[in-house]
Write a protein that holds these residues in place. Structure first.
Motif, PDB file in Angstrom:
ATOM      1  N   HIS A 182      31.270 -21.678 -21.243  1.00 56.29           N
ATOM      2  CA  HIS A 182      30.757 -23.012 -21.533  1.00 56.29           C
ATOM      3  C   HIS A 182      29.747 -23.353 -20.434  1.00 56.29           C
ATOM      4  O   HIS A 182      29.551 -22.573 -19.497  1.00 56.29           O
ATOM      5  N   LEU A 183      29.129 -24.486 -20.550  1.00 57.62           N
ATOM      6  CA  LEU A 183      28.119 -24.852 -19.546  1.00 57.62           C
ATOM      7  C   LEU A 183      28.774 -24.961 -18.170  1.00 57.62           C
ATOM      8  O   LEU A 183      29.757 -25.673 -18.000  1.00 57.62           O
ATOM      9  N   ILE A 184      28.234 -24.219 -17.187  1.00 59.59           N
ATOM     10  CA  ILE A 184      28.755 -24.353 -15.824  1.00 59.59           C
ATOM     11  C   ILE A 184      27.903 -25.337 -15.037  1.00 59.59           C
ATOM     12  O   ILE A 184      28.244 -25.742 -13.935  1.00 59.59           O
ATOM     13  N   ALA A 185      26.751 -25.648 -15.561  1.00 53.74           N
ATOM     14  CA  ALA A 185      25.867 -26.671 -15.004  1.00 53.74           C
ATOM     15  C   ALA A 185      25.084 -27.195 -16.209  1.00 53.74           C
ATOM     16  O   ALA A 185      25.143 -26.585 -17.284  1.00 53.74           O
ATOM     17  N   PRO A 186      24.358 -28.302 -16.071  1.00 51.66           N
ATOM     18  CA  PRO A 186      23.686 -28.856 -17.254  1.00 51.66           C
ATOM     19  C   PRO A 186      22.794 -27.855 -17.983  1.00 51.66           C
ATOM     20  O   PRO A 186      22.569 -27.985 -19.175  1.00 51.66           O
ATOM     21  N   ASN A 187      22.290 -26.834 -17.290  1.00 49.01           N
ATOM     22  CA  ASN A 187      21.400 -25.900 -17.973  1.00 49.01           C
ATOM     23  C   ASN A 187      21.756 -24.441 -17.684  1.00 49.01           C
ATOM     24  O   ASN A 187      20.879 -23.580 -17.659  1.00 49.01           O
ATOM     25  N   LYS A 188      23.025 -24.176 -17.421  1.00 49.39           N
ATOM     26  CA  LYS A 188      23.408 -22.798 -17.092  1.00 49.39           C
ATOM     27  C   LYS A 188      24.675 -22.372 -17.833  1.00 49.39           C
ATOM     28  O   LYS A 188      25.626 -23.143 -17.947  1.00 49.39           O
ATOM     29  N   GLN A 189      24.642 -21.131 -18.288  1.00 50.23           N
ATOM     30  CA  GLN A 189      25.834 -20.510 -18.869  1.00 50.23           C
ATOM     31  C   GLN A 189      25.938 -19.092 -18.315  1.00 50.23           C
ATOM     32  O   GLN A 189      24.926 -18.503 -17.925  1.00 50.23           O
ATOM     33  N   VAL A 190      27.163 -18.572 -18.294  1.00 49.40           N
ATOM     34  CA  VAL A 190      27.371 -17.208 -17.797  1.00 49.40           C
ATOM     35  C   VAL A 190      27.629 -16.294 -18.988  1.00 49.40           C
ATOM     36  O   VAL A 190      28.492 -16.573 -19.816  1.00 49.40           O
ATOM     37  N   LEU A 191      26.852 -15.219 -19.047  1.00 46.32           N
ATOM     38  CA  LEU A 191      27.007 -14.234 -20.115  1.00 46.32           C
ATOM     39  C   LEU A 191      27.647 -12.996 -19.506  1.00 46.32           C
ATOM     40  O   LEU A 191      27.132 -12.440 -18.535  1.00 46.32           O
ATOM     41  N   ARG A 192      28.779 -12.602 -20.045  1.00 51.52           N
ATOM     42  CA  ARG A 192      29.485 -11.443 -19.479  1.00 51.52           C
ATOM     43  C   ARG A 192      29.616 -10.350 -20.523  1.00 51.52           C
ATOM     44  O   ARG A 192      29.841 -10.634 -21.702  1.00 51.52           O
ATOM     45  N   ILE A 193      29.496  -9.118 -20.068  1.00 51.54           N
ATOM     46  CA  ILE A 193      29.858  -7.981 -20.908  1.00 51.54           C
ATOM     47  C   ILE A 193      31.208  -7.489 -20.409  1.00 51.54           C
ATOM     48  O   ILE A 193      31.377  -7.214 -19.209  1.00 51.54           O
ATOM     49  N   MET A 194      32.153  -7.421 -21.304  1.00 46.81           N
ATOM     50  CA  MET A 194      33.521  -7.038 -20.946  1.00 46.81           C
ATOM     51  C   MET A 194      33.858  -5.725 -21.638  1.00 46.81           C
ATOM     52  O   MET A 194      33.331  -5.421 -22.717  1.00 46.81           O
ATOM     53  N   LYS A 195      34.735  -4.987 -20.996  1.00 50.65           N
ATOM     54  CA  LYS A 195      35.093  -3.684 -21.558  1.00 50.65           C
ATOM     55  C   LYS A 195      36.612  -3.524 -21.508  1.00 50.65           C
ATOM     56  O   LYS A 195      37.251  -3.875 -20.520  1.00 50.65           O
ATOM     57  N   ILE A 196      37.148  -2.972 -22.579  1.00 50.08           N
ATOM     58  CA  ILE A 196      38.571  -2.633 -22.613  1.00 50.08           C
ATOM     59  C   ILE A 196      38.674  -1.119 -22.752  1.00 50.08           C
ATOM     60  O   ILE A 196      38.099  -0.538 -23.689  1.00 50.08           O
ATOM     61  N   ASP A 197      39.343  -0.490 -21.815  1.00 51.08           N
ATOM     62  CA  ASP A 197      39.513   0.960 -21.853  1.00 51.08           C
ATOM     63  C   ASP A 197      40.696   1.294 -22.755  1.00 51.08           C
ATOM     64  O   ASP A 197      41.843   0.970 -22.441  1.00 51.08           O
ATOM     65  N   LEU A 198      40.425   1.953 -23.871  1.00 52.05           N
ATOM     66  CA  LEU A 198      41.500   2.240 -24.832  1.00 52.05           C
ATOM     67  C   LEU A 198      42.421   3.352 -24.353  1.00 52.05           C
ATOM     68  O   LEU A 198      43.484   3.575 -24.931  1.00 52.05           O
ATOM     69  N   LYS A 199      41.998   4.089 -23.305  1.00 53.33           N
ATOM     70  CA  LYS A 199      42.855   5.166 -22.786  1.00 53.33           C
ATOM     71  C   LYS A 199      43.890   4.633 -21.797  1.00 53.33           C
ATOM     72  O   LYS A 199      44.813   5.336 -21.419  1.00 53.33           O
ATOM     73  N   ASP A 200      43.685   3.426 -21.351  1.00 53.95           N
ATOM     74  CA  ASP A 200      44.540   2.883 -20.291  1.00 53.95           C
ATOM     75  C   ASP A 200      45.581   1.937 -20.898  1.00 53.95           C
ATOM     76  O   ASP A 200      45.226   0.851 -21.371  1.00 53.95           O
ATOM     77  N   PRO A 201      46.857   2.342 -20.891  1.00 55.36           N
ATOM     78  CA  PRO A 201      47.885   1.473 -21.496  1.00 55.36           C
ATOM     79  C   PRO A 201      47.991   0.118 -20.820  1.00 55.36           C
ATOM     80  O   PRO A 201      48.369  -0.864 -21.457  1.00 55.36           O
ATOM     81  N   GLU A 202      47.683   0.088 -19.535  1.00 54.06           N
ATOM     82  CA  GLU A 202      47.764  -1.192 -18.833  1.00 54.06           C
ATOM     83  C   GLU A 202      46.468  -1.975 -18.967  1.00 54.06           C
ATOM     84  O   GLU A 202      46.339  -3.076 -18.451  1.00 54.06           O
ATOM     85  N   GLY A 203      45.487  -1.333 -19.593  1.00 61.10           N
ATOM     86  CA  GLY A 203      44.130  -1.874 -19.529  1.00 61.10           C
ATOM     87  C   GLY A 203      43.979  -3.231 -20.164  1.00 61.10           C
ATOM     88  O   GLY A 203      44.344  -3.438 -21.308  1.00 61.10           O
ATOM     89  N   SER A 204      43.437  -4.125 -19.407  1.00 64.32           N
ATOM     90  CA  SER A 204      43.047  -5.404 -19.980  1.00 64.32           C
ATOM     91  C   SER A 204      41.537  -5.501 -19.823  1.00 64.32           C
ATOM     92  O   SER A 204      40.885  -4.585 -19.336  1.00 64.32           O
ATOM     93  N   SER A 205      40.980  -6.611 -20.218  1.00 62.24           N
ATOM     94  CA  SER A 205      39.533  -6.761 -20.184  1.00 62.24           C
ATOM     95  C   SER A 205      39.001  -6.663 -18.763  1.00 62.24           C
ATOM     96  O   SER A 205      39.573  -7.244 -17.838  1.00 62.24           O
ATOM     97  N   GLU A 206      37.910  -5.928 -18.630  1.00 64.41           N
ATOM     98  CA  GLU A 206      37.316  -5.764 -17.303  1.00 64.41           C
ATOM     99  C   GLU A 206      35.846  -6.169 -17.402  1.00 64.41           C
ATOM    100  O   GLU A 206      35.133  -5.748 -18.320  1.00 64.41           O
ATOM    101  N   GLU A 207      35.431  -6.963 -16.465  1.00 64.00           N
ATOM    102  CA  GLU A 207      34.033  -7.408 -16.491  1.00 64.00           C
ATOM    103  C   GLU A 207      33.143  -6.271 -16.001  1.00 64.00           C
ATOM    104  O   GLU A 207      33.368  -5.713 -14.926  1.00 64.00           O
ATOM    105  N   VAL A 208      32.137  -5.909 -16.797  1.00 62.95           N
ATOM    106  CA  VAL A 208      31.248  -4.818 -16.374  1.00 62.95           C
ATOM    107  C   VAL A 208      29.854  -5.320 -16.036  1.00 62.95           C
ATOM    108  O   VAL A 208      29.111  -4.638 -15.332  1.00 62.95           O
ATOM    109  N   SER A 209      29.476  -6.456 -16.520  1.00 57.09           N
ATOM    110  CA  SER A 209      28.201  -7.029 -16.057  1.00 57.09           C
ATOM    111  C   SER A 209      28.221  -8.533 -16.279  1.00 57.09           C
ATOM    112  O   SER A 209      28.968  -9.047 -17.122  1.00 57.09           O
ATOM    113  N   LYS A 210      27.405  -9.187 -15.500  1.00 54.05           N
ATOM    114  CA  LYS A 210      27.374 -10.657 -15.580  1.00 54.05           C
ATOM    115  C   LYS A 210      25.931 -11.127 -15.463  1.00 54.05           C
ATOM    116  O   LYS A 210      25.193 -10.631 -14.599  1.00 54.05           O
ATOM    117  N   THR A 211      25.523 -12.009 -16.306  1.00 56.85           N
ATOM    118  CA  THR A 211      24.146 -12.523 -16.292  1.00 56.85           C
ATOM    119  C   THR A 211      24.210 -14.036 -16.409  1.00 56.85           C
ATOM    120  O   THR A 211      24.976 -14.562 -17.207  1.00 56.85           O
TER     121      THR A 211
END
Lengths: 643, 210
Positions: A283-312
């Motif tokens: 959501h808006l973190i400032a009146p004109n800013k939002q954070v766009l994240r690319i998230m990855k879930i590793d299907l080989k990892d049983p414990e794997g939860s979402s991991e942030e791989v890039s942020k813009t």
């Protein structure tokens, strides 16, 4: 007049004398309630102020219990009552019925005040008051005093009910886990348990009466033994616990992968062999800013939860209009991300490299108003840049085709042909297709149609009518109503049968009925109608049939989502003709998995058209859907890891 | 004050404490039991039901109501009021002990309820007055006001049942009043104090012997 009649009447008269002040107050309360009903005070009273009338009638009920049973000690009438030629059981029953009547009237008064749309309804409120009254009456008998009965009974009842209240939530959602835990935006996990809670309140007076009858007998005769009321109460309690445990039982556990997604929205995602990659925007973190994240879930990892791989950080131009720029629609492919604008921001195209870093490659200044966008294929998106909210009606929209590979934005004059949702071509036998004219009308069932070499068509076979269907890999899964639509809705949407039409061989299609477990929806629906008939729950309306069911199917896994029930039923298709039921698992209320397109599909409901959210599997056997959630069923987990 | 009078005061205080301690511990059980039980079951987080803080308000209300009823109501109910009149203590001192203890306990319960609301609201990451109502910070003063009003109702109406009903109604009325104008119960408190002092004297010392 015989003794059998005169004694109960005398007893009733003596009770009425004790209760005269209370009855006057109750009458005044009823008149006041009826007066309030004509004023527009509903919202005032149902808010924090609603506690005042609730406590008022609660006190009336409480006093009724204490006075009916406690006053015999205050006036020394205990010995007199014992000398009367009347059964103690009759005395007890008559007093309990009198209390029940007063509590019922108190519940009705609360209903009048809160209005017909308030829940729970008067029988539930009345039953709650009845339990309170009997509980306090028990304390007055225990203490042989009215004042102590009021104070100790009332206070201990608050302790008891709060413990039950706070135990109910964890008991009903112990199979739902939010990872990694900690504070999270509130999800309502247990809305489906409300009818069961109402049933519990209705049963509670019988249980309290059972305990009370044992106490009453002990105080009067000095011997401690089970009474008939106690036996009945114990049977009802056991029945209630058994029924509720059965109906609310789930076979699998659900892990809701919260990640850092508080105040985040998933835009779009894609699945490959090893991972799920998804884009989410804050959501808006400032009146004109939002954070766009690319998230990855590793299907080989049983414990794997979402991991942030890039942020813009997405920055919008400052605007001084009422509408803040706030982006929430996009489409992610393995190399591109399109972030759709709104009426004050441009459409942006990002390139995504192997490390999932995003680089803005183009901005399209087609800002004119409300955008609509449609995925035509994996590489092309049709964009409507409307000039104002009504422009699509008056025909001044600008239409574009966005080619993701080249980044070209091509203006076009005509809309692409809209796919016909009721005409579905088969994948393996191209000369066959299925069609209907109406998705729910039983008079227009699905038909398998064959294109003849001379250009004509012939109907090979008629199938039954289906609605809320999904069409994947030459298989249709959907509901077949067993009555007309109107009757079906009036019946509360409870009578539906789920069918699979396997059209791999269109000349000999197989039709399989998929058995829906009774406890999945029948127990809920029937209990709901039982309670609504007894004015313990709001009546289901034709506009909101319940529970609403929707299907997702990806060829291997069939999921039946019941949003109001907060549950999903899962089947696995290892052999097409033999779906294997895996079990039920909890879900957040009013939650459905997200389709990968992340943008509008043709039409309105994703389950009825081409898009259906696919499932993906983790290496340990857990089934994933984009939310993201993981469903862990013991059978699958054991198979993936026998150790 | 002589040693004898001190002994009498302490004895009266002990008797009063014995009368109200059961209720006091029950109210404390509501105040402390809710958070402790919830912390044991699943912890207090942002998702915790805000009914928990409502429970604190109910506890403060029940405490004030109960202490008000027990102060003189129990004397009339157990027919010990005339025995009280025979004690070698002047009415002002008897009244001071009974009322002082009731006021102190009501204020203590109200204060604990307010503090518990504040702490739990912080754990739930919420504004305490938002989830518990605007009167949440004032229970330490509202409780004693309710106590005085209830005691006045109990003393004003001799039959025990109507007086109990009136006590509950006046307590609810005080809460309703405080929701609109929270200072109004505080303004009425001196009136109730004066009335209860006068009524207690009439009921205990001037009543005809039974």
């Amino acid at each position: 007049m015989t003794t059998a009649v005169s004694v109960p009447l005398t007893l009733l008269w003596s009770q009425a004398k004790y209760l005269k002040w209370l009855l006057i107050t109750l009458l005044a309360g009823l008149i006041l309630a009826a007066s309030l009903h004509h004023w527009d005070l509903y919202y005032d009273l149902y808010g924090f102020g609603g506690i005042t009338p609730f406590l008022f009638f609660g006190f009336i009920s409480l006093f009724s219990g204490v006075l009916v049973f406690g006053m015999e000690y205050a006036d020394g009438a205990e010995s007199y009552l014992e000398s009367r030629p009347v059964s103690p059981r009759l005395v007890f029953t008559q007093k309990v019925l009198l209390i029940g009547l007063i509590c019922f009237l108190s519940g009705v008064a609360m209903q009048i005040i809160l209005g017909p749309s308030a829940r729970p309804l008067y029988s539930v409120v009345g039953a709650f008051y009845f339990s309170l009254a009997l509980w306090c009456a028990m304390f007055s008998v225990l203490c042989r005093d009215t004042i102590r009965g009021v104070l100790y009974g009332g206070t201990s009842f608050v302790v008891l009910t709060s413990m039950i209240y706070f135990s109910w939530d964890p008991l009903t959602r112990d199979t739902f886990h939010v990872t990694p835990g900690g504070p999270f935006e509130s999800y309502n996990f247990n809305a489906h348990t409300y009818p069961y809670a109402s049933l519990g309140i209705l049963v509670s007076p019988f249980v309290v009466m059972g305990i009370f009858s044992v106490v009453y007998r002990w105080r009067r005769f000095g011997n401690l033994r089970m009474t008939m009321a106690a036996t009945m109460g114990a049977i009802l309690f056991a029945g209630y616990v058994g029924f509720t445990s059965w109906a609310l039982h789930t076979d699998g556990q659900t892990y809701f992968d919260a990640g850092n997604r508080r105040n985040q929205s998933v835009l779009s995602y894609f699945v490959n062999d090893e991972s799920v990659v998804y884009a989410e925007i804050s959501h808006l973190i400032a009146p004109n800013k939002q954070v766009l994240r690319i998230m990855k879930i590793d299907l080989k990892d049983p414990e794997g939860s979402s991991e942030e791989v890039s942020k813009t950080i997405i920055t919008h131009e400052p605007v001084y209009t009422n509408q803040q720029p706030f982006l929430h629609e996009g489409y992610l492919s393995s190399e591109r991300l399109v972030l759709f604008g709104n009426d004050v921001t441009p459409v942006r195209l990002f390139e995504m490299d192997e490390d999932y870093e995003l680089e803005l490659i183009k901005e399209y200044d087609i800002v004119k108003g409300v955008h609509n966008q449609f995925l035509i294929d994996d590489h092309t998106i049709f964009v409507v840049a409307a000039n104002g909210y009504h422009s699509s009606v008056d025909g001044v929209s600008d239409l574009y085709l966005l080619h993701l590979g080249t980044g070209d934005l091509e203006k076009t004059e005509r809309r692409p042909q809209r796919p016909e949702p009721y005409v579905l071509p088969l994948e393996k036998n191209l000369e066959y297709w299925v069609k209907t004219h109406h998705r729910i009308d039983p008079d227009h069932p699905w038909k398998i149609v064959h294109n003849l070499p001379n250009g004509a068509t012939e109907v090979v076979q008629e199938l039954g009518p289906l609605h809320s269907y999904v069409f994947v890999e030459d298989k249709i899964v959907g509901f077949q109503p067993d009555m007309t639509w109107q009757t079906h809705r009036a019946a509360g949407d409870s009578r539906r049968r789920l069918f699979l039409y396997d059209l791999t061989d269109p000349t000999e299609p197989s039709i399989i009925e998929i058995e829906i477990p009774i406890r999945f929806k029948e127990a809920y629906t029937r209990l709901y109608s039982f309670l609504s008939r007894g004015a313990s729950f709001p009546k289901p309306s034709a506009d909101s049939p319940l529970p609403h069911l929707s299907v997702t199917f990806d060829g291997e896994t069939l999921a039946l989502w019941a949003t109001e029930l907060c549950r999903v039923a899962i089947w696995e298709f290892r052999e097409p003709a033999a779906p294997q039921f895996l079990g039920l698992a909890p879900t957040p209320a009013h939650w459905q998995p997200r389709a990968p397109e992340g943008i509008q599909l043709w039409g309105t409901a994703w389950s009825q058209f081409y898009g259906t959210p696919p499932s993906y599997r983790r290496s340990d056997g857990a089934i994933g859907y984009m939310g993201p959630i993981w469903l862990e069923f013991p059978a699958l987990m054991k198979e993936a890891d026998p150790s | 004050m002589t040693e004898f009078e001190w002994t009498q005061l302490r004895t009266l205080l002990w008797k009063e404490w014995r009368q109200v301690r059961g209720l006091f511990f029950m109210v404390l059980a509501i105040l402390a039991g809710g958070p402790l039980y919830l912390a044991w079951v699943e912890g207090i987080t942002q998702d915790t039901d805000s009914f928990l803080v409502g429970l604190f308000q109910i506890a403060a209300f029940l405490g004030a109501l109960g202490f008000g009823v027990l102060s003189y109501g129990l004397e009339f109910n157990d027919h010990t009021d005339q025995y009280l009149a025979t004690r070698p203590l002047a009415h002002p001192r008897t009244f001071l002990v009974k009322t002082g203890l009731g006021l102190a306990l009501s204020a203590a319960v109200g204060l604990v309820a307010s503090i518990a609301t504040l702490l739990v609201a912080r754990m739930m990451n919420q504004e305490w007055t938002y989830i518990a109502g605007e009167i949440a910070p004032y229970w330490w003063i509202l409780g004693p006001c309710i106590y005085l009003a209830v005691m006045t109702a109990i003393l004003a109406i001799p039959p025990i049942i109507p007086s109990l009903i009136a006590a509950c109604l006046i307590a609810l009325g005080m809460v309703a009043m405080s929701m609109k104008i929270w200072a109004l119960p505080v303004l009425l408190a001196p009136v109730f104090l004066f009335l209860s002092y006068q009524l207690a004297y009439r009921r205990v010392y001037l009543a005809p012997a039974r």
